[in-house]
Write a protein that holds these residues in place. Structure first.
Motif, mmCIF file in Angstrom:
data_model
loop_
_atom_site.group_PDB
_atom_site.id
_atom_site.type_symbol
_atom_site.label_atom_id
_atom_site.label_comp_id
_atom_site.label_asym_id
_atom_site.label_seq_id
_atom_site.Cartn_x
_atom_site.Cartn_y
_atom_site.Cartn_z
ATOM 1 N N ARG A 175 0.855 -1.195 0.000
ATOM 2 C CA ARG A 175 0.000 0.000 0.000
ATOM 3 C C ARG A 175 0.886 1.239 0.000
ATOM 4 O O ARG A 175 1.757 1.385 0.847
ATOM 5 N N TYR A 177 0.820 5.467 -0.129
ATOM 6 C CA TYR A 177 -0.023 6.649 0.114
ATOM 7 C C TYR A 177 0.799 7.904 -0.171
ATOM 8 O O TYR A 177 2.012 7.932 0.032
ATOM 9 N N PRO A 185 -8.513 12.530 -4.858
ATOM 10 C CA PRO A 185 -8.666 11.074 -4.743
ATOM 11 C C PRO A 185 -8.689 10.384 -6.105
ATOM 12 O O PRO A 185 -8.070 9.329 -6.273
ATOM 13 N N LYS A 189 -6.199 7.479 -7.316
ATOM 14 C CA LYS A 189 -6.724 6.176 -7.780
ATOM 15 C C LYS A 189 -6.110 5.826 -9.134
ATOM 16 O O LYS A 189 -5.638 4.707 -9.354
ATOM 17 N N ALA A 194 -2.864 3.616 -2.789
ATOM 18 C CA ALA A 194 -3.864 2.992 -1.914
ATOM 19 C C ALA A 194 -4.754 4.044 -1.270
ATOM 20 O O ALA A 194 -5.839 3.735 -0.785
ATOM 21 N N GLY A 195 -4.249 5.283 -1.246
ATOM 22 C CA GLY A 195 -5.069 6.318 -0.633
ATOM 23 C C GLY A 195 -4.304 7.597 -0.400
ATOM 24 O O GLY A 195 -3.192 7.776 -0.896
ATOM 25 N N ALA A 213 -12.875 9.535 -1.595
ATOM 26 C CA ALA A 213 -11.911 8.444 -1.436
ATOM 27 C C ALA A 213 -12.646 7.136 -1.178
ATOM 28 O O ALA A 213 -12.353 6.104 -1.802
ATOM 29 N N LEU A 218 -10.495 3.981 -1.876
ATOM 30 C CA LEU A 218 -9.221 4.427 -1.313
ATOM 31 C C LEU A 218 -9.357 4.625 0.191
ATOM 32 O O LEU A 218 -10.456 4.812 0.703
ATOM 33 N N GLU A 219 -8.218 4.628 0.873
ATOM 34 C CA GLU A 219 -8.214 4.872 2.310
ATOM 35 C C GLU A 219 -7.687 6.267 2.611
ATOM 36 O O GLU A 219 -6.938 6.844 1.819
#
Ligand code: MG
Length: 256
Positions: A175, A177, A185, A189, A194-195, A213, A218-219
């Protein structure tokens, strides 16, 4: 519906409502848990302390020394030593406020390997030299892989180029970020992140990004949130993670 079924349905709805109104957020110790006795930012002690209080993850910062050894520290220059321009021996000769020597990433990860319940959030700092930064990504990914830590390490960075390198080089399932707050977001993506891992100020300016998100799968991680009202706001917005210098305060509000 008979009376028993009605009671059961009401109970189910009450449990569901309680679950819906109690969002979970995970606690990430910012530079480890350092606001506690014997600790210091980005020290191995801070990593161990984050684990000892049950944090979900511990964040730390990485520079690549002039002789291409990853070291753990936040500041570009610390103790009078410029991490990118000095050899590792000079970087690791600096004493942290708790008496530890500034750690290499290798030593840091060796300690992390012995803490199987703790996730790692590895921040690669933005380097002045792009080729040096790219090499730093390669070395970080390799060192994580060598220690079997791929499944519990996340990568974060302010550098858009390094983010793309991590996405390309880290094993599937890793992941990645982005920290810099200047991508939507949707853009993250599309890039394969991952976010978003954005500052509280950025998320307060763009509260719509929480929902966007989530809709994109997404996180959202928010940093560095140290005030209980701000923590509560992030939780209400649906943050997945909060990065904080006050992990025990956050845990008292949100659970672990
Ligand atoms: Mg950091």
């Amino acid at each position: 519906m008979n009376k028993t079924a009605l009671i059961a349905a009401a109970a189910f709805m009450a449990v569901s409502a309680a679950a819906a109104s109690t969002p979970t957020v995970k606690t990430i110790a910012h530079r480890g848990y350092w606001k506690t006795e014997g600790s210091a930012q980005n020290s191995i002690r801070a990593l161990v302390k984050a684990d000892s209080v049950g944090c979900y993850a511990s964040e730390f910062d990485v520079w690549l020394s002039a002789d291409s050894v990853p070291v753990v520290n936040h500041d570009a220059t610390f103790g009078g030593v410029c991490m990118q321009k000095a050899p590792a021996a000079e970087c690791t000769s600096v004493t942290l406020p708790n008496g530890e020597k500034l750690p290499t990433l290798a030593a840091y990860l060796d300690s992390a390997a012995a803490l199987p319940g703790l996730r790692l959030v590895l921040e690669l700092k933005e380097h002045a030299d792009r080729a040096h930064e790219r090499l730093a990504v390669e070395l970080c990914v390799a060192m994580i892989r060598e220690r079997g830590l791929q499944q519990r390490t996340d990568y974060i960075t302010f550098s858009r180029a390094a983010m793309l390198d991590f996405i390309a080089l880290a094993p599937a399932g890793s992941r990645v970020y982005y920290l810099n707050g200047d991508m939507t977001p949707q853009e993250l993506k599309d890039a394969g992140a991952a976010g978003l891992d954005y500052s509280l100020r950025t998320m307060q300016r763009h509260p719509e990004w929480f929902g966007q998100a989530k809709a994109l799968g997404l996180e959202v991680n928010v940093w560095t949130v140290n005030d209980s009202a701000d923590m509560q706001w992030c939780i209400e917005q649906g943050a997945d993670y909060i990065t904080t210098n006050e992990p025990e305060l956050l845990q008292s509000i949100a659970g672990k």
